[in-house]
Design a protein around this motif. Structure first.
Motif, PDB file in Angstrom:
ATOM      1  N   ARG A   1       0.835  -1.188   0.000  1.00 21.77           N
ATOM      2  CA  ARG A   1       0.000   0.000   0.000  1.00 21.77           C
ATOM      3  C   ARG A   1       0.876   1.246   0.000  1.00 21.77           C
ATOM      4  N   GLY A   2       0.220   2.405   0.009  1.00 20.11           N
ATOM      5  CA  GLY A   2       0.889   3.679  -0.159  1.00 20.11           C
ATOM      6  C   GLY A   2       2.142   3.910   0.657  1.00 20.11           C
ATOM      7  N   PRO A   3       2.127   3.744   1.986  1.00 18.01           N
ATOM      8  CA  PRO A   3       3.322   4.024   2.783  1.00 18.01           C
ATOM      9  C   PRO A   3       4.526   3.179   2.380  1.00 18.01           C
ATOM     10  N   MET A   4       4.300   1.910   2.055  1.00 18.65           N
ATOM     11  CA  MET A   4       5.401   1.053   1.632  1.00 18.65           C
ATOM     12  C   MET A   4       5.958   1.497   0.287  1.00 18.65           C
ATOM     13  N   LEU A   5       5.073   1.911  -0.607  1.00 15.72           N
ATOM     14  CA  LEU A   5       5.514   2.396  -1.911  1.00 15.72           C
ATOM     15  C   LEU A   5       6.386   3.636  -1.749  1.00 15.72           C
ATOM     16  N   HIS A   6       5.940   4.548  -0.896  1.00 18.60           N
ATOM     17  CA  HIS A   6       6.697   5.784  -0.661  1.00 18.60           C
ATOM     18  C   HIS A   6       8.074   5.463  -0.092  1.00 18.60           C
ATOM     19  N   ARG A   7       8.113   4.533   0.842  1.00 21.93           N
ATOM     20  CA  ARG A   7       9.383   4.168   1.475  1.00 21.93           C
ATOM     21  C   ARG A   7      10.338   3.533   0.468  1.00 21.93           C
ATOM     22  N   ALA A   8       9.819   2.654  -0.390  1.00 21.94           N
ATOM     23  CA  ALA A   8      10.663   2.010  -1.394  1.00 21.94           C
ATOM     24  C   ALA A   8      11.210   3.033  -2.377  1.00 21.94           C
ATOM     25  N   LEU A   9      10.361   3.967  -2.809  1.00 19.45           N
ATOM     26  CA  LEU A   9      10.799   4.985  -3.747  1.00 19.45           C
ATOM     27  C   LEU A   9      11.887   5.860  -3.130  1.00 19.45           C
ATOM     28  N   ARG A  10      11.684   6.238  -1.872  1.00 20.20           N
ATOM     29  CA  ARG A  10      12.682   7.072  -1.207  1.00 20.20           C
ATOM     30  C   ARG A  10      14.011   6.334  -1.060  1.00 20.20           C
ATOM     31  N   GLN A  11      13.944   5.039  -0.773  1.00 24.98           N
ATOM     32  CA  GLN A  11      15.170   4.256  -0.639  1.00 24.98           C
ATOM     33  C   GLN A  11      15.912   4.172  -1.967  1.00 24.98           C
ATOM     34  N   PHE A  12      15.180   3.998  -3.050  1.00 24.20           N
ATOM     35  CA  PHE A  12      15.817   3.942  -4.361  1.00 24.20           C
ATOM     36  C   PHE A  12      16.493   5.261  -4.713  1.00 24.20           C
ATOM     37  N   LEU A  13      15.923   6.364  -4.258  1.00 19.50           N
ATOM     38  CA  LEU A  13      16.488   7.669  -4.574  1.00 19.50           C
ATOM     39  C   LEU A  13      17.653   8.032  -3.656  1.00 19.50           C
ATOM     40  N   ALA A  14      17.570   7.642  -2.380  1.00 14.67           N
ATOM     41  CA  ALA A  14      18.566   8.067  -1.395  1.00 14.67           C
ATOM     42  C   ALA A  14      19.647   7.023  -1.124  1.00 14.67           C
ATOM     43  N   ASP A  15      19.277   5.762  -1.001  1.00 18.23           N
ATOM     44  CA  ASP A  15      20.244   4.728  -0.633  1.00 18.23           C
ATOM     45  C   ASP A  15      21.055   4.219  -1.818  1.00 18.23           C
TER      46      ASP A  15
ATOM     47  N   PRO B   1       1.127   3.720 -14.418  1.00 22.70           N
ATOM     48  CA  PRO B   1       0.060   4.499 -15.056  1.00 22.70           C
ATOM     49  C   PRO B   1      -0.809   5.209 -14.021  1.00 22.70           C
ATOM     50  N   GLY B   2      -1.357   6.336 -14.418  1.00 24.48           N
ATOM     51  CA  GLY B   2      -2.316   7.020 -13.565  1.00 24.48           C
ATOM     52  C   GLY B   2      -1.697   8.049 -12.646  1.00 24.48           C
ATOM     53  N   THR B   3      -2.503   8.473 -11.676  1.00 21.52           N
ATOM     54  CA  THR B   3      -2.101   9.558 -10.766  1.00 21.52           C
ATOM     55  C   THR B   3      -2.208   9.112  -9.311  1.00 21.52           C
ATOM     56  N   GLY B   4      -1.700   7.925  -9.020  1.00 23.56           N
ATOM     57  CA  GLY B   4      -1.848   7.363  -7.682  1.00 23.56           C
ATOM     58  C   GLY B   4      -0.725   7.723  -6.739  1.00 23.56           C
ATOM     59  N   ASP B   5      -0.449   6.797  -5.796  1.00 27.11           N
ATOM     60  CA  ASP B   5       0.492   7.052  -4.710  1.00 27.11           C
ATOM     61  C   ASP B   5       1.892   7.414  -5.192  1.00 27.11           C
ATOM     62  N   ILE B   6       2.404   6.681  -6.195  1.00 25.09           N
ATOM     63  CA  ILE B   6       3.774   6.922  -6.648  1.00 25.09           C
ATOM     64  C   ILE B   6       3.910   8.320  -7.244  1.00 25.09           C
ATOM     65  N   ALA B   7       2.931   8.726  -8.050  1.00 21.18           N
ATOM     66  CA  ALA B   7       2.988  10.065  -8.646  1.00 21.18           C
ATOM     67  C   ALA B   7       3.021  11.138  -7.567  1.00 21.18           C
ATOM     68  N   ILE B   8       2.252  10.946  -6.511  1.00 20.18           N
ATOM     69  CA  ILE B   8       2.235  11.911  -5.406  1.00 20.18           C
ATOM     70  C   ILE B   8       3.558  11.893  -4.662  1.00 20.18           C
ATOM     71  N   SER B   9       4.106  10.699  -4.413  1.00 15.78           N
ATOM     72  CA  SER B   9       5.376  10.589  -3.705  1.00 15.78           C
ATOM     73  C   SER B   9       6.510  11.224  -4.499  1.00 15.78           C
ATOM     74  N   VAL B  10       6.512  11.015  -5.810  1.00 13.86           N
ATOM     75  CA  VAL B  10       7.552  11.614  -6.646  1.00 13.86           C
ATOM     76  C   VAL B  10       7.504  13.136  -6.545  1.00 13.86           C
ATOM     77  N   ALA B  11       6.300  13.699  -6.554  1.00 13.18           N
ATOM     78  CA  ALA B  11       6.157  15.149  -6.445  1.00 13.18           C
ATOM     79  C   ALA B  11       6.695  15.656  -5.113  1.00 13.18           C
ATOM     80  N   GLN B  12       6.539  14.862  -4.051  1.00 14.23           N
ATOM     81  CA  GLN B  12       7.039  15.260  -2.738  1.00 14.23           C
ATOM     82  C   GLN B  12       8.553  15.110  -2.646  1.00 14.23           C
ATOM     83  N   LEU B  13       9.079  14.005  -3.168  1.00  9.90           N
ATOM     84  CA  LEU B  13      10.498  13.713  -3.023  1.00  9.90           C
ATOM     85  C   LEU B  13      11.360  14.436  -4.053  1.00  9.90           C
ATOM     86  N   LEU B  14      10.792  14.682  -5.238  1.00 12.93           N
ATOM     87  CA  LEU B  14      11.529  15.325  -6.328  1.00 12.93           C
ATOM     88  C   LEU B  14      10.701  16.487  -6.883  1.00 12.93           C
TER      89      LEU B  14
END
Length: 383
Positions: free
Chosen positions: A208-222, A237-250
């Motif tokens: 779910r969303g929190p795990m996706l955000h954490r994985a994305l952040r790890q890929f960018l930072a670690d 595809p679409g405008t879901g959790d990953i798109a929102i996380s990318v906007a926050q992190l990058l």
């Protein structure tokens, strides 16, 4: 039969050998092994035999043969060297900690380098409104084309549920972990990381969303990306959790919208691009994929209609109040799919193909774009 021993004047000096080793780069970090503390010791025998001790970052390093071969070649080129012996050892915990500090600093929590003020890496998020429009194919071919031009390029497969980039780029090896750093493998000149490199077989990712955000952040930072010119993110595809996380992190990342000529696909693609209105990101442009099929007689068959890409570009231009270009129309070519399945992007395998030429032109336009605020949605509102 008599054997002659080289005179002392012909015996290479240890300093000369260290200078030669300075030209040997670690295949993963791409820095001289002398700068990384990987040279353990150097001894020179009276018969011209040179023994070089090398520290590997981790036991079972997948590129140990490459390091051995590069070291041997560099030292063998020196006058007076008859034989080169490379003895491999492994760094201890303290040495790995020092290596990490030399690369990432002393921060306990790694930062995302692409979000730092003054970062010169261009970050493109390749987005689509729906699946099946060839977003991943566009991503890997743009990356390979840019790398082929001499740029340092990375691809982050952010499509956690539908990851396909490693296969399409031909990444046959997984990442290497050095202390808290992840060294991404390189395929066709591109550094790549994907959740598919950490899951067994073809196992699905059920997060779910929190795990996706954490994985994305790890890929960018670690992940140790090094000094990249361009980083491309293959978004789901679409405008879901990953798109929102990318906007926050990058927050300074730019969107690259992929669509097909079909009206229904174009309508959905507009939504993916219009997320910039809420996130303050910039839209770099639109790529229309599967635009037409080139027939043997030279005519074109528009299997999915026409005009979808330009429609998306025009609509987004009106919404953001700045010109959003249609960067290119990529013809439908079975070789594009075949090259992806084989792990060699079409721009490298068949560069003269019309689809490859279009993708190369798009890559050149993106790589050459100057920095600026034109078309960027600033997070301000009138009082």
């Amino acid at each position: 039969m008599t054997t002659t021993t080289p005179s002392p004047a012909l015996t290479p000096a240890v300093a000369d050998i260290h200078q030669a080793l300075a030209g040997v780069l670690d295949p993963e970090i791409h820095r001289p092994i002398t700068d990384l503390g990987m040279v353990k010791d150097v001894t020179v025998g009276p018969d011209g035999t040179v023994t070089v001790g090398i520290y590997l970052t981790v036991s079972g390093c997948p590129l140990r043969d490459r390091i051995t071969a590069d070291t041997t070649a560099a030292v063998s080129a020196l006058p007076g060297v008859r034989t080169v012996r490379v003895e491999l050892d492994v760094m201890n915990d303290e040495q790995r900690t020092e290596l990490r500090r030399s690369l990432r600093g002393d921060a306990t929590e790694p930062a995302i380098p692409f979000a730092e003020p003054g970062s010169l890496t261009r970050v493109y998020c390749v987005a689509s409104g729906k699946g099946g429009v060839g977003k991943s194919s566009v991503t890997v071919n743009l990356a390979a084309a840019m790398a082929d031009r001499g740029l340092s390029v990375g691809v982050l497969d952010a499509d956690i549920y539908g990851h396909s980039v490693p296969r399409m780029l031909g990444a046959g090896t997984g990442p290497t972990q050095v202390e808290k750093m992840i060294m991404p493998p390189r395929a066709n000149g591109v550094k790549v990381i994907s959740i598919g490199m950490f899951t067994p077989g073809n196992a699905p990712v059920v997060w779910r969303g929190p795990m996706l955000h954490r994985a994305l952040r790890q890929f960018l930072a670690d992940v140790y990306w090094g000094d990249l010119d361009v980083l491309l993110l293959d978004l789901p595809p679409g405008t879901g959790d990953i798109a929102i996380s990318v906007a926050q992190l990058l927050p300074h990342a730019e969107l690259l919208v992929v669509t097909t000529p079909q009206s229904a696909a174009a309508e959905v693609a507009e939504r993916a691009g219009a997320i910039a209105l809420q996130t303050g990101q910039r839209v770099a442009g639109v790529v229309e994929n599967m635009s037409w099929l080139l027939m043997p007689d030279g005519s074109r068959t528009e299997l999915f209609g026409s005009g979808g890409g330009q429609t998306v570009a025009d609509s987004l231009s009106r919404k953001v109040g700045a010109h959003i270009p249609l960067l290119g129309q990529v013809p439908l070519d079975p070789r594009l799919r075949e090259a992806g399945d084989a792990g060699t992007p079409l721009v490298l395998k068949t560069p003269q193909a019309p689809a490859a030429m279009t993708l190369r032109a798009i890559a050149e336009s993106l790589a050459a774009r100057p920095r600026g605020l034109a078309g960027c949605l600033l997070p301000v509102s009138p009082s």
